[in-house]
Design a protein around this motif. Structure first.
Motif, mmCIF file in Angstrom:
data_model
loop_
_atom_site.group_PDB
_atom_site.id
_atom_site.type_symbol
_atom_site.label_atom_id
_atom_site.label_comp_id
_atom_site.label_asym_id
_atom_site.label_seq_id
_atom_site.Cartn_x
_atom_site.Cartn_y
_atom_site.Cartn_z
ATOM 1 N N HIS A 191 0.685 -1.035 -0.032
ATOM 2 C CA HIS A 191 0.088 -0.085 -0.039
ATOM 3 C C HIS A 191 0.924 1.290 -0.101
ATOM 4 O O HIS A 191 1.623 1.314 0.880
ATOM 5 C CB HIS A 191 -0.830 -0.009 1.152
ATOM 6 N N VAL A 192 0.615 1.932 -0.967
ATOM 7 C CA VAL A 192 1.517 3.208 -1.060
ATOM 8 C C VAL A 192 0.662 4.511 -0.703
ATOM 9 O O VAL A 192 0.795 5.277 0.153
ATOM 10 C CB VAL A 192 1.811 3.416 -2.528
ATOM 11 N N ASN A 193 -0.533 4.555 -1.256
ATOM 12 C CA ASN A 193 -1.698 5.614 -0.976
ATOM 13 C C ASN A 193 -2.848 5.078 -1.424
ATOM 14 O O ASN A 193 -3.053 3.976 -1.925
ATOM 15 C CB ASN A 193 -1.109 6.906 -1.560
ATOM 16 N N THR A 194 -3.858 6.236 -1.544
ATOM 17 C CA THR A 194 -5.159 5.688 -1.834
ATOM 18 C C THR A 194 -5.519 5.406 -3.262
ATOM 19 O O THR A 194 -6.299 4.601 -3.625
ATOM 20 C CB THR A 194 -6.304 6.696 -1.294
ATOM 21 N N ILE A 195 -4.457 5.779 -4.185
ATOM 22 C CA ILE A 195 -4.761 5.526 -5.478
ATOM 23 C C ILE A 195 -3.546 4.669 -6.182
ATOM 24 O O ILE A 195 -3.399 4.570 -7.466
ATOM 25 C CB ILE A 195 -4.830 6.782 -6.464
ATOM 26 N N MET A 196 -2.580 4.284 -5.209
ATOM 27 C CA MET A 196 -1.685 3.529 -5.674
ATOM 28 C C MET A 196 -0.999 2.174 -4.815
ATOM 29 O O MET A 196 -0.924 2.438 -3.753
ATOM 30 C CB MET A 196 -0.210 4.476 -5.958
ATOM 31 N N PHE A 197 -0.645 1.145 -5.433
ATOM 32 C CA PHE A 197 -0.196 0.167 -4.820
ATOM 33 C C PHE A 197 1.008 -0.333 -5.587
ATOM 34 O O PHE A 197 1.098 -0.142 -6.859
ATOM 35 C CB PHE A 197 -1.093 -1.093 -4.440
ATOM 36 N N GLN A 198 1.888 -1.180 -5.151
ATOM 37 C CA GLN A 198 3.149 -1.650 -5.800
ATOM 38 C C GLN A 198 3.265 -3.009 -5.402
ATOM 39 O O GLN A 198 3.162 -3.471 -4.425
ATOM 40 C CB GLN A 198 4.497 -0.869 -5.229
ATOM 41 N N TYR A 199 3.735 -3.744 -6.429
ATOM 42 C CA TYR A 199 3.869 -5.318 -6.171
ATOM 43 C C TYR A 199 5.396 -5.545 -5.636
ATOM 44 O O TYR A 199 6.340 -4.964 -5.810
ATOM 45 C CB TYR A 199 4.104 -5.950 -7.765
ATOM 46 N N ARG A 200 5.271 -6.275 -4.592
ATOM 47 C CA ARG A 200 6.479 -6.405 -3.812
ATOM 48 C C ARG A 200 6.725 -8.105 -3.696
ATOM 49 O O ARG A 200 5.757 -8.879 -3.479
ATOM 50 C CB ARG A 200 6.410 -5.917 -2.398
ATOM 51 N N ALA A 201 8.006 -8.742 -3.780
ATOM 52 C CA ALA A 201 8.192 -10.078 -3.564
ATOM 53 C C ALA A 201 9.406 -10.057 -2.438
ATOM 54 O O ALA A 201 10.442 -9.886 -2.876
ATOM 55 C CB ALA A 201 8.621 -10.731 -4.830
ATOM 56 N N GLU A 202 9.047 -10.120 -1.148
ATOM 57 C CA GLU A 202 10.036 -9.846 -0.151
ATOM 58 C C GLU A 202 10.467 -11.306 0.240
ATOM 59 O O GLU A 202 9.671 -11.990 0.735
ATOM 60 C CB GLU A 202 9.632 -9.203 0.785
#
Length: 304
Positions: A191-202
């Motif tokens: 979760h970045v902000n209300t209009i953006m998310f980023q895929y993560r593979a941690e």
């Protein structure tokens, strides 16, 4: 013409009802997002403190690893200290976090597509990886394509507690300990902000990102009860489980944000459709009135 006007009126009415539903869903998702953000932020404070404790406790073990004094084949009487040691990778485990429900825009398709792309790039055989799925969307996708899903967790709440996700977190650490896989990644939308998310593979296991430099701030030693080794034996898997839980909290916040954005878009689209239909209705009504006036004038002229 009357039939056309009635059809437009029905479409306007049904679209208004739809917009009321999507607007309500947007507000509900907004409220859930606010709670999820607060929970995730609070957990980050806890996670940082646990990391400091784990790093401090594991200082001696990390020093031995760094100096190649212990390794994968080295004997150890501490069960979970191998969580700090990287070993040859025969199989990789992936926890993929999706939602159980739709109406969230590209939230699910994004995490699934990105994970599949990564698997295709990094592996040449299905024997090299195994999935653990959080959310029915990812589980159903992988199972429908014959991919190995070793464990799935569905129907978790919108504000999941640690007890809800403890099973998959504990199962993952046990599978790593038992060498079902040799490394573990958690794949999710951050979760970045209300209009953006980023895929993560941690990478969650082994715990190879602990930095001994972080222990320099500790100038004093402590009295341990029981021993440091026994405490570390308990806290290492708990720390790994907490990392997985933190990823799930983060993904839930991204899910609520994606659903809120999707419902806002649906509401805005509904309003646009209503405006267009209203214009069509007014034009059709104007044409009908003009036609009626023309017929009246024609009838009056014919009667003279």
């Amino acid at each position: 013409m009357a039939a056309s006007l009635n059809e437009i009126t029905k479409k306007i009415s049904s679209t208004k009802k739809t917009s009321q539903i999507t607007n309500a869903m947007q507000m509900v998702s907004g409220a859930k997002l606010s709670k999820a953000e607060d929970t995730a932020a609070g957990f980050q404070i806890y996670s940082q403190k646990v990391r400091e404790i784990v790093t401090h406790l594991a200082h001696n073990q990390l020093a031995l690893i760094e100096n190649n004094m212990i390794g994968t084949n080295s004997p150890s009487n501490i069960d979970f200290h191998d969580m700090l040691v990287e070993r040859p990778i025969k199989k990789t485990g992936y926890i993929v976090i999706s939602s159980d429900k739709g109406l969230a825009g590209g939230y699910n398709s994004s995490v699934i597509k990105s994970t599949v792309d990564m698997i295709t790039r990094d592996h040449t055989s299905p024997d090299e990886y195994v999935f653990m799925a959080v959310g029915s969307t990812a589980a159903d996708f992988f199972k429908a394509r014959g991919m190995n899903v070793a464990y799935e967790l569905n129907d978790i709440s919108d504000q999941p507690s640690f007890e809800e996700v403890r099973t998959i977190a504990r199962t993952a650490t046990e599978m790593y300990k038992n060498e079902v896989f040799d490394e573990l990644y958690v794949c999710y939308n951050h979760h970045v902000n209300t209009i953006m998310f980023q895929y993560r593979a941690e990478k969650m296991l082994p715990l190879s990102d602990l930095d001994m430099a972080e222990t320099k701030e500790y100038q004093k030693d402590y009295i341990y009860e029981p021993s440091k080794e026994e405490i570390l034996d308990i806290i290492l898997p708990q720390y790994a489980e907490s990392l997985i839980y933190g990823a799930i909290l983060d993904a839930k916040a991204a899910e609520h944000a994606a659903r809120m954005t999707a419902m806002k878009g649906a509401t805005d689209n509904a309003k646009t459709i209503i405006d267009d239909l209203t214009i069509r209705y007014n034009r059709a009504r104007q044409a009908a009135i003009t036609e009626e006036i023309t017929e009246i004038i024609s009838g009056a002229s014919a009667s003279k």
